[in-house]
Write a protein that holds these residues in place. Structure first.
Motif, PDB file in Angstrom:
ATOM      1  N   ILE A 214       0.852  -1.201   0.000  1.00  0.00           N
ATOM      2  CA  ILE A 214       0.000   0.000   0.000  1.00  0.00           C
ATOM      3  C   ILE A 214       0.885   1.248   0.000  1.00  0.00           C
ATOM      4  CG2 ILE A 214      -1.648   1.352   1.362  1.00  0.00           C
ATOM      5  CD1 ILE A 214      -2.803  -1.350   2.342  1.00  0.00           C
ATOM      6  N   LEU A 215       1.874   1.281   0.908  1.00  0.00           N
ATOM      7  CA  LEU A 215       2.758   2.447   1.001  1.00  0.00           C
ATOM      8  C   LEU A 215       3.567   2.617  -0.282  1.00  0.00           C
ATOM      9  CD1 LEU A 215       3.974   1.912   4.667  1.00  0.00           C
ATOM     10  CD2 LEU A 215       2.294   3.574   3.858  1.00  0.00           C
ATOM     11  N   GLN A 216       4.001   1.484  -0.864  1.00  0.00           N
ATOM     12  CA  GLN A 216       4.784   1.540  -2.101  1.00  0.00           C
ATOM     13  C   GLN A 216       3.938   2.107  -3.248  1.00  0.00           C
ATOM     14  OE1 GLN A 216       8.076   0.742  -2.154  1.00  0.00           O
ATOM     15  NE2 GLN A 216       8.095   1.611  -4.219  1.00  0.00           N
ATOM     16  N   ASN A 217       2.684   1.655  -3.315  1.00  0.00           N
ATOM     17  CA  ASN A 217       1.781   2.154  -4.356  1.00  0.00           C
ATOM     18  C   ASN A 217       1.580   3.667  -4.215  1.00  0.00           C
ATOM     19  OD1 ASN A 217      -1.244   2.868  -5.067  1.00  0.00           O
ATOM     20  ND2 ASN A 217      -0.646   1.193  -6.428  1.00  0.00           N
ATOM     21  N   PHE A 218       1.372   4.113  -2.989  1.00  0.00           N
ATOM     22  CA  PHE A 218       1.182   5.555  -2.751  1.00  0.00           C
ATOM     23  C   PHE A 218       2.430   6.338  -3.168  1.00  0.00           C
ATOM     24  CE2 PHE A 218      -2.053   5.022   0.988  1.00  0.00           C
ATOM     25  CZ  PHE A 218      -2.939   4.437   0.102  1.00  0.00           C
ATOM     26  N   LYS A 219       3.594   5.788  -2.799  1.00  0.00           N
ATOM     27  CA  LYS A 219       4.856   6.470  -3.079  1.00  0.00           C
ATOM     28  C   LYS A 219       5.106   6.543  -4.589  1.00  0.00           C
ATOM     29  CE  LYS A 219       9.016   4.765  -1.489  1.00  0.00           C
ATOM     30  NZ  LYS A 219       9.755   4.161  -0.365  1.00  0.00           N
ATOM     31  N   ASP A 220       4.947   5.390  -5.274  1.00  0.00           N
ATOM     32  CA  ASP A 220       5.250   5.340  -6.703  1.00  0.00           C
ATOM     33  C   ASP A 220       4.338   6.255  -7.514  1.00  0.00           C
ATOM     34  OD1 ASP A 220       7.196   3.521  -6.218  1.00  0.00           O
ATOM     35  OD2 ASP A 220       6.054   1.767  -6.869  1.00  0.00           O
ATOM     36  N   LEU A 221       3.075   6.334  -7.120  1.00  0.00           N
ATOM     37  CA  LEU A 221       2.106   7.098  -7.911  1.00  0.00           C
ATOM     38  C   LEU A 221       1.847   8.467  -7.305  1.00  0.00           C
ATOM     39  CD1 LEU A 221      -0.402   4.234  -8.744  1.00  0.00           C
ATOM     40  CD2 LEU A 221       1.375   5.199 -10.192  1.00  0.00           C
ATOM     41  N   ASN A 222       2.581   8.771  -6.232  1.00  0.00           N
ATOM     42  CA  ASN A 222       2.393  10.037  -5.551  1.00  0.00           C
ATOM     43  C   ASN A 222       0.936  10.236  -5.145  1.00  0.00           C
ATOM     44  OD1 ASN A 222       3.324  12.325  -4.434  1.00  0.00           O
ATOM     45  ND2 ASN A 222       3.360  13.543  -6.329  1.00  0.00           N
ATOM     46  N   ARG A 223       0.389   9.162  -4.597  1.00  0.00           N
ATOM     47  CA  ARG A 223      -1.004   9.223  -4.193  1.00  0.00           C
ATOM     48  C   ARG A 223      -1.118   9.078  -2.682  1.00  0.00           C
ATOM     49  NH1 ARG A 223      -4.076   5.333  -8.617  1.00  0.00           N
ATOM     50  NH2 ARG A 223      -4.032   6.843 -10.323  1.00  0.00           N
ATOM     51  N   SER A 224      -2.319   9.316  -2.174  1.00  0.00           N
ATOM     52  CA  SER A 224      -2.591   9.085  -0.755  1.00  0.00           C
ATOM     53  C   SER A 224      -3.860   8.262  -0.661  1.00  0.00           C
ATOM     54  CB  SER A 224      -2.772  10.410  -0.016  1.00  0.00           C
ATOM     55  OG  SER A 224      -4.031  10.943  -0.358  1.00  0.00           O
ATOM     56  N   ILE A 225      -4.244   7.969   0.552  1.00  0.00           N
ATOM     57  CA  ILE A 225      -5.452   7.180   0.767  1.00  0.00           C
ATOM     58  C   ILE A 225      -6.671   7.883   0.169  1.00  0.00           C
ATOM     59  CG2 ILE A 225      -5.860   8.178   3.068  1.00  0.00           C
ATOM     60  CD1 ILE A 225      -6.393   4.591   2.942  1.00  0.00           C
ATOM     61  N   ASN A 226      -6.609   9.221   0.071  1.00  0.00           N
ATOM     62  CA  ASN A 226      -7.766   9.982  -0.441  1.00  0.00           C
ATOM     63  C   ASN A 226      -8.007   9.731  -1.927  1.00  0.00           C
ATOM     64  OD1 ASN A 226      -8.042  11.125   2.095  1.00  0.00           O
ATOM     65  ND2 ASN A 226      -6.548  12.738   1.590  1.00  0.00           N
ATOM     66  N   ASP A 227      -6.986   9.196  -2.616  1.00  0.00           N
ATOM     67  CA  ASP A 227      -7.147   8.940  -4.043  1.00  0.00           C
ATOM     68  C   ASP A 227      -7.913   7.651  -4.319  1.00  0.00           C
ATOM     69  OD1 ASP A 227      -5.714  11.180  -5.224  1.00  0.00           O
ATOM     70  OD2 ASP A 227      -3.989  10.334  -4.144  1.00  0.00           O
ATOM     71  N   TYR A 228      -8.160   6.873  -3.255  1.00  0.00           N
ATOM     72  CA  TYR A 228      -8.875   5.602  -3.445  1.00  0.00           C
ATOM     73  C   TYR A 228     -10.199   5.614  -2.688  1.00  0.00           C
ATOM     74  CZ  TYR A 228      -4.559   3.830  -5.408  1.00  0.00           C
ATOM     75  OH  TYR A 228      -3.457   3.649  -6.211  1.00  0.00           O
ATOM     76  N   ASP A 229     -11.200   4.979  -3.289  1.00  0.00           N
ATOM     77  CA  ASP A 229     -12.491   4.857  -2.604  1.00  0.00           C
ATOM     78  C   ASP A 229     -12.515   3.629  -1.713  1.00  0.00           C
ATOM     79  OD1 ASP A 229     -13.485   7.064  -4.066  1.00  0.00           O
ATOM     80  OD2 ASP A 229     -13.702   5.737  -5.801  1.00  0.00           O
ATOM     81  N   LEU A 230     -11.635   2.654  -2.042  1.00  0.00           N
ATOM     82  CA  LEU A 230     -11.642   1.419  -1.260  1.00  0.00           C
ATOM     83  C   LEU A 230     -10.273   0.755  -1.366  1.00  0.00           C
ATOM     84  CD1 LEU A 230     -13.438  -0.727   0.289  1.00  0.00           C
ATOM     85  CD2 LEU A 230     -13.716  -1.844  -1.915  1.00  0.00           C
ATOM     86  N   ILE A 231      -9.767   0.293  -0.235  1.00  0.00           N
ATOM     87  CA  ILE A 231      -8.569  -0.556  -0.222  1.00  0.00           C
ATOM     88  C   ILE A 231      -9.068  -1.943   0.134  1.00  0.00           C
ATOM     89  CG2 ILE A 231      -6.297  -0.966   0.788  1.00  0.00           C
ATOM     90  CD1 ILE A 231      -6.128   1.789  -0.083  1.00  0.00           C
TER      91      ILE A 231
END
Lengths: 338, 148, 118
Positions: A214-231
């Motif tokens: 999860i952290l790697q995905n956020f880092k690589d895409l420069n995203r945060s939890i707010n960019d997803y509706d569901l994990i």
């Protein structure tokens, strides 16, 4: 053409569509709260065959065939099948492929197998090597239990955090046309081992791998939890989900109610199922049959699906090895304008 | 470079906090209650065999063992013993009924692989160590007693 | 008369309770517990402790699996007194024969009659 970030994430320039999905679940899952979402239900664990393994094979084969029917393609139209299960030598997937006239790659990363299949399938399609790929996976309570644990009727006591293998098979047809959801990114996981040795607590063993991806995905895409509706995690179970939440919160990622686990959900949090479901059948059936329809209905627009796999065998447990885990992630999005 | 950098000890602390606790006191009491009850049932059979059927003390004892093995095996076949085991833990594992369960359960599990390599080969897959160590230990104890 | 029932319950239950504590507090598996009990039963028999225990608690010590250690060892001891070294081999199943034969025969037929749960 696909593109790779500096980290571990693939970006698909032409995101492959999930054209069709089919799922079959076992008798216990059919009593759960999501029963009506699944396409077919087994009345008995052998599915009319004379052994559990043959029952699982029939279950997986029917899931694949039903998904092909739904997508209106024949096995000959499919460029590649990617499939796996939890049994030694991937015997379920091998025997399913035996009866189909389609090239086949058997894959294994325990309960992350389905996401691994979707990742590879999407990468091959975006790379121009295929136009139609089927990814499928299955798990089965009785076959897995006797490979990994003790006989069913043996009167040993399990702790309240033990998970129960989901009997279920799911098959996904990837193509360029149709469907409501596409796969836009995939993040490839590393094997993580924080030293959990209790084979009854696979959820806790897998939680660090899930947090990592999860952290790697956020880092690589420069995203945060707010960019997803569901994990959506595969099969951490109730305990593993709590451990994951704790790990993420230490890294200042607060998932709140955005975190859902297929294994925890599928049996409906009943005490008799301990920490909930495990097995690749959980994510293989739940994502396609429950979450994709909700994405179609507009409830979620972008979902991070994480397959989590505990890489143990009956022998490594006896040799007192710890339990390494792997997690892979894909980003599933509602197709714009679809 | 990984995102999650924790030692096994640090991580175990988190796991212990989030895991539902095993209630050791209630587990002890349940094991005590069920184990004691199984022994009590054995004692009742023992008295019955001696008074009603006129067995000697020694033969009655053997008949009790056979009876309990039968009951343990039957409850395993009827799909009940694993539920008792989940409730009672060692309470149903330690009595000889549990030994019977440990033979019937794997034999049933592998029935679909056939009568010889399925049932036959798996009767002892769990119970085997008990017999092996029982016999070896009996031999060694007897050897020591004979030599000294 | 009532005393022996109570003692069977109390001692038998205590053995199970202690084993549960070991299971919950150590890495011991059920297989370790069963094997340990059999060895303890065997050693206690060698030390001459098992017979008094049986006298006191009856089924409380003959139902737990430690009793296998007792009957195996007792058979060896009795045969060794009579036949010397050969008795060490001949005597193992002398007393235990009925119990072990019964468990194999009964388990076989149970597995034949019933089917595992679906």
């Amino acid at each position: 053409m696909a593109e790779k970030t500096k980290g571990q994430t693939l970006i698909f320039r032409n995101p492959p569509h999930i054209v069709a999905h089919a799922s079959i679940v076992g008798p216990e899952e059919s009593k759960g709260p999501y029963s009506e979402y699944f396409d077919l239900h087994l009345e008995d664990a052998k599915y009319g065959k004379d052994s559990w393994e043959k029952g699982e094979e029939r279950m997986a084969a029917n899931a694949v065939n039903l998904s092909l029917d739904k997508a209106s393609v024949t096995p000959a139209d499919v460029d590649l099948m990617l499939g796996g299960d939890l049994l030694n030598q991937l015997i379920t997937a091998d025997f399913v492929a035996r009866d189909l006239d389609t090239p086949f790659l058997g894959i294994y990363s325990a309960c992350a197998t389905l996401v691994e299949g979707l990742t590879l399938g999407a990468a091959l399609m975006d790379g121009g090597f295929a136009d139609c790929v089927v990814a499928f996976a299955s798990s089965h309570y009785q076959t897995a239990e006797r490979q990994f644990r003790t006989p069913l009727e043996y009167g040993v006591q399990y702790p309240p955090y033990k998970q129960y293998t989901v009997t279920g098979a799911g098959s996904y047809v990837l193509g360029w046309l149709g469907g409501d959801v596409w796969i836009s990114h995939a993040t490839l996981g590393k094997v993580i081992d924080l030293g959990v040795t209790d084979p009854n607590d696979l959820g806790s063993a897998m939680a660090p791998a899930a947090a990592e991806i999860i952290l790697q995905n956020f880092k690589d895409l420069n995203r945060s939890i707010n960019d997803y509706d569901l994990i959506l995690t595969g099969d951490l179970g109730i305990t593993g989900k709590k451990v994951l939440t704790a790990l993420l919160e230490e890294e200042n990622v607060i998932p709140e109610d955005k975190l859902m686990d297929c294994g925890a959900e599928i049996f409906g949090y009943k005490e008799e199922y301990g920490s909930g479901g495990s097995g690749v059948g959980a994510s293989a059936t739940f994502f396609g049959s429950v979450i994709i329809p909700k994405m179609k209905a507009g409830e979620y627009r972008r979902v991070l699906l994480i397959g989590t796999g505990a890489l143990l065998s009956a022998l490594t447990v006896k040799q007192k090895e710890s339990i390494p885990a792997i997690a892979h992630a894909i980003v599933a999005e509602r197709i714009p304008g679809g | 470079m990984k995102n999650i950098n924790k030692t096994t000890d640090e991580f175990n602390k988190i796991v212990k906090k989030e895991q539902p606790a095993v209630n050791k006191v209630s587990n002890f009491l349940k094991a005590y209650l069920v184990g004691g009850t199984i022994c009590l049932i054995g004692q009742i059979f023992w008295e019955l065999y001696m008074t009603l059927f006129d067995y000697s003390q020694q033969d009655a004892e053997t008949m009790v063992t056979i009876t309990m093995i039968f009951l343990g095996g039957l409850l395993t076949g009827l799909d009940v013993y694993d539920e008792i085991g989940q409730f009672a833990g060692a309470g149903s594992l330690v009595p000889v009924t549990g030994f019977a369960n440990s033979m019937v359960a794997p034999a049933l599990e592998y029935k679909q692989e056939g009568f010889i390599i399925g049932i036959g080969a798996n009767l002892f897959s769990i119970a085997g160590p008990v017999l092996a160590y029982g016999m070896v230990s009996a031999f060694l104890v007897g050897l020591i007693k004979t030599l000294f | 008369m009532v005393g022996i029932f109570l003692k069977a319950f109390l001692i038998g239950g205590l053995i199970c309770g202690i084993c549960q504590l070991i299971l919950d507090n150590t890495d011991y598996t059920p297989a370790h517990i069963m094997v340990s009990l059999v060895i303890i039963g065997s050693v206690f028999t060698g030390l001459g402790w098992y017979d008094p225990l049986k006298e006191f608690a009856g089924a409380g010590v003959t139902i737990p699996v430690s009793n296998f250690g007792y009957i195996l060892t007792k058979g060896v001891q009795e045969a060794a007194e009579k036949d010397g070294l050969l008795g060490l081999f001949k005597g193992v199943l002398d007393i235990a024969s009925a119990g072990i034969s019964a468990s194999v025969i009964i388990a076989f037929f149970m597995a034949l009659i019933f089917n595992p749960k679906e």
